[in-house]
Design a protein around this motif. Structure first.
Motif, short mmCIF file in Angstrom:
data_model
loop_
_atom_site.label_atom_id
_atom_site.label_comp_id
_atom_site.label_asym_id
_atom_site.label_seq_id
_atom_site.Cartn_x
_atom_site.Cartn_y
_atom_site.Cartn_z
N SER A 99 0.80 -1.23 0.00
CA SER A 99 0.00 0.00 0.00
C SER A 99 0.83 1.28 0.00
CB SER A 99 -0.96 0.00 1.19
OG SER A 99 -0.25 -0.07 2.41
N THR A 100 1.92 1.32 0.75
CA THR A 100 2.73 2.55 0.79
C THR A 100 3.28 2.88 -0.58
OG1 THR A 100 3.33 2.23 3.11
CG2 THR A 100 4.74 3.67 1.82
N VAL A 101 3.86 1.88 -1.24
CA VAL A 101 4.41 2.08 -2.58
C VAL A 101 3.29 2.40 -3.56
CG1 VAL A 101 5.61 0.98 -4.50
CG2 VAL A 101 6.40 0.61 -2.18
N GLY A 102 2.21 1.61 -3.52
CA GLY A 102 1.13 1.77 -4.49
C GLY A 102 0.41 3.09 -4.39
N ASN A 103 0.27 3.62 -3.20
CA ASN A 103 -0.50 4.85 -3.01
C ASN A 103 0.34 6.11 -3.04
OD1 ASN A 103 -3.22 3.82 -2.63
ND2 ASN A 103 -2.50 2.95 -0.70
N TYR A 104 1.61 6.04 -2.64
CA TYR A 104 2.38 7.26 -2.43
C TYR A 104 3.67 7.37 -3.23
CZ TYR A 104 -0.86 7.10 1.45
OH TYR A 104 -2.01 6.98 2.20
N ILE A 105 4.13 6.29 -3.83
CA ILE A 105 5.39 6.33 -4.56
C ILE A 105 5.21 6.00 -6.04
CG2 ILE A 105 7.71 5.32 -4.75
CD1 ILE A 105 7.46 4.69 -1.70
N LEU A 106 4.50 4.91 -6.32
CA LEU A 106 4.43 4.41 -7.69
C LEU A 106 3.63 5.27 -8.67
CD1 LEU A 106 5.67 1.97 -9.10
CD2 LEU A 106 3.49 0.78 -8.81
N PRO A 107 2.54 5.93 -8.25
CA PRO A 107 1.74 6.67 -9.25
C PRO A 107 2.56 7.64 -10.10
CG PRO A 107 0.51 6.49 -7.22
CD PRO A 107 1.88 5.94 -6.92
N SER A 108 3.40 8.44 -9.50
CA SER A 108 4.18 9.41 -10.29
C SER A 108 5.18 8.70 -11.19
CB SER A 108 4.91 10.38 -9.36
OG SER A 108 5.83 9.70 -8.52
N VAL A 109 5.75 7.58 -10.72
CA VAL A 109 6.70 6.83 -11.54
C VAL A 109 6.01 6.23 -12.76
CG1 VAL A 109 8.32 4.88 -11.58
CG2 VAL A 109 8.16 6.31 -9.53
N VAL A 110 4.82 5.66 -12.55
CA VAL A 110 4.07 5.05 -13.65
C VAL A 110 3.69 6.12 -14.69
CG1 VAL A 110 1.86 3.99 -14.27
CG2 VAL A 110 3.18 3.09 -12.36
N ILE A 145 6.59 -4.65 -6.00
CA ILE A 145 7.45 -3.82 -5.15
C ILE A 145 6.86 -3.90 -3.75
CG2 ILE A 145 8.47 -1.55 -4.80
CD1 ILE A 145 7.67 -0.94 -7.73
N ILE A 146 7.60 -4.54 -2.86
CA ILE A 146 7.09 -4.78 -1.51
C ILE A 146 8.20 -4.59 -0.48
CG2 ILE A 146 5.21 -6.34 -2.14
CD1 ILE A 146 7.02 -8.69 -1.76
N ALA A 147 7.78 -4.45 0.76
CA ALA A 147 8.73 -4.26 1.85
C ALA A 147 9.37 -5.59 2.22
CB ALA A 147 8.03 -3.64 3.05
N GLY A 148 10.60 -5.51 2.71
CA GLY A 148 11.33 -6.71 3.11
C GLY A 148 11.82 -6.60 4.53
N PRO A 149 12.63 -7.56 4.97
CA PRO A 149 13.36 -8.54 4.16
C PRO A 149 12.47 -9.61 3.54
CG PRO A 149 13.67 -8.98 6.49
CD PRO A 149 12.93 -7.69 6.42
N ILE A 150 12.93 -10.15 2.41
CA ILE A 150 12.16 -11.15 1.67
C ILE A 150 13.00 -12.40 1.50
CG2 ILE A 150 11.03 -11.68 -0.52
CD1 ILE A 150 10.70 -8.58 -0.84
N LYS A 242 7.02 8.03 6.09
CA LYS A 242 7.23 9.44 5.72
C LYS A 242 6.61 9.73 4.36
CE LYS A 242 11.29 11.41 8.01
NZ LYS A 242 12.67 11.90 7.78
N PHE A 243 6.69 8.75 3.44
CA PHE A 243 6.12 8.95 2.11
C PHE A 243 4.62 9.21 2.19
CE2 PHE A 243 9.81 6.21 0.95
CZ PHE A 243 10.46 7.11 0.11
N SER A 244 3.94 8.55 3.13
CA SER A 244 2.48 8.63 3.18
C SER A 244 1.97 9.93 3.81
CB SER A 244 1.91 7.43 3.96
OG SER A 244 2.22 7.52 5.33
N ILE A 245 2.79 10.62 4.58
CA ILE A 245 2.32 11.83 5.26
C ILE A 245 3.04 13.09 4.78
CG2 ILE A 245 1.63 10.56 7.33
CD1 ILE A 245 4.19 11.59 8.70
N HIS A 246 3.82 12.95 3.72
CA HIS A 246 4.58 14.11 3.23
C HIS A 246 3.67 15.31 2.95
CE1 HIS A 246 7.65 16.36 1.03
NE2 HIS A 246 6.75 16.55 0.09
N HIS A 247 2.58 15.09 2.26
CA HIS A 247 1.67 16.19 1.91
C HIS A 247 1.06 16.83 3.16
CE1 HIS A 247 -1.33 18.50 -0.29
NE2 HIS A 247 -2.27 17.96 0.47
#
Length: 297
Positions: A99-110, A145-150, A242-247
């Motif tokens: 969720s963190t990547v999908g909601n707050y990081i990946l959209p701009s990259v995509v 793209i997921i959190a680890g360790p994996i 931090k990514f999720s609350i930056h705004h």
């Protein structure tokens, strides 16, 4: 049936002349004749009537000629489709992420990626880390793209970026401005965390246990957005990326504490299944992620 024999037959059938067909194919006339003879032998039927210097199609030859038109068009179309894939003019990609990547990081990259490769169709699926790891191991997504360790025997795992989970509270929370917030002060307020399956929840609770907060009471929410809204409404606190609350921090809706013991570090990884051959679109997206990743591990 041999494709090259069919191709040779098609050119002879078009020209009804072995010499001209050989010129079209850049072959010797004898080579053309051998391929036609081999094809007729394989089919068990003559394909051409040869009367003097005149060449015409037999009934079997006419049927095969009509089929060859369709076959060669399909081959040409397939070759063209493959070329567009190779040139990244078309293609599809299934991307999974927590969720963190999908909601707050990946959209701009995509969005940057599809501006560069507008012909590639991307479907992004967002789920908790536990479920997305299961989907990646099952091959249900091309890349995740997921959190680890994996730890996985079936996945390639590549570091992507660092994340920091921090203590967050609303702008009017009574603890805002305190330099040294003690456990006793925190325990007076609801501490909001994600529900089971979330990697952030697991990371936070492990951190609590390490520093002796294992008796702390928490309230569970399914989504980060729900936690954020509850914190803003207050009085409540939470540990969020931090990514999720930056705004919200930039707009003055939230305050955060990113010093010990309130800063919790974790890493995100790019994963893909070892058994799936990577498509050109997937390789391009991986390269794009590497170039646009933030705070590399």
């Amino acid at each position: 049936m041999d494709f090259y024999q069919l191709n040779t037959f098609y050119h002879v059938a078009q020209r009804l002349n072995f010499t001209r067909a050989a010129e079209d194919l850049n072959m010797s006339q004898s080579a053309v004749s051998r391929q036609i003879e081999a094809l007729e032998k394989n089919l068990g039927l003559p394909l051409f009537n040869r009367i003097g210097r005149s060449v015409s199609l037999t009934e079997a030859g006419y049927v095969l000629y009509k089929q060859c038109e369709q076959i060669l068009r399909l081959v040409e179309g397939t070759q063209a489709a493959i070329e567009t894939l190779k040139n990244l003019e078309s293609g599809s990609l299934r991307v999974g992420c927590s969720s963190t990547v999908g909601n707050y990081i990946l959209p701009s990259v995509v969005l940057k990626f599809i501006r560069k490769y507008p012909g590639i169709q991307i479907h992004v699926n967002i789920d908790c880390t536990k479920h997305m790891l299961e989907r990646a191991e099952a091959g249900d997504v091309d890349i995740a793209i997921i959190a680890g360790p994996i730890e996985s025997n079936v996945l390639y795992v590549e570091p992507f970026l660092k994340d920091e989970i921090v203590l967050a509270m609303g702008k009017n929370h009574p603890l805002v401005g305190e330099d040294d917030i003690l456990f006793d002060s925190l325990s007076q307020y609801p501490i909001l965390v994600r529900s089971e399956g979330s990697h952030s929840r697991k990371t936070i609770l492990q951190h609590f246990a390490r520093i002796g907060w294992d008796t702390i009471s928490t309230v569970e929410f399914d989504t980060t957005e729900a936690i954020k809204q509850a914190i803003i409404a207050g009085p409540a606190i939470g540990f969020l990326s931090k990514f999720s609350i930056h705004h919200e921090v930039q707009c003055g809706l939230m305050s955060m504490y990113d010093h010990e013991p309130y800063a919790i570090h974790r890493n995100f990884y790019i994963v893909s299944h070892k058994g799936k051959h990577p498509s050109p679109a997937m390789l391009a997206f991986k390269t794009f992620l590497r170039k646009h990743g933030i705070f590399y591990v």
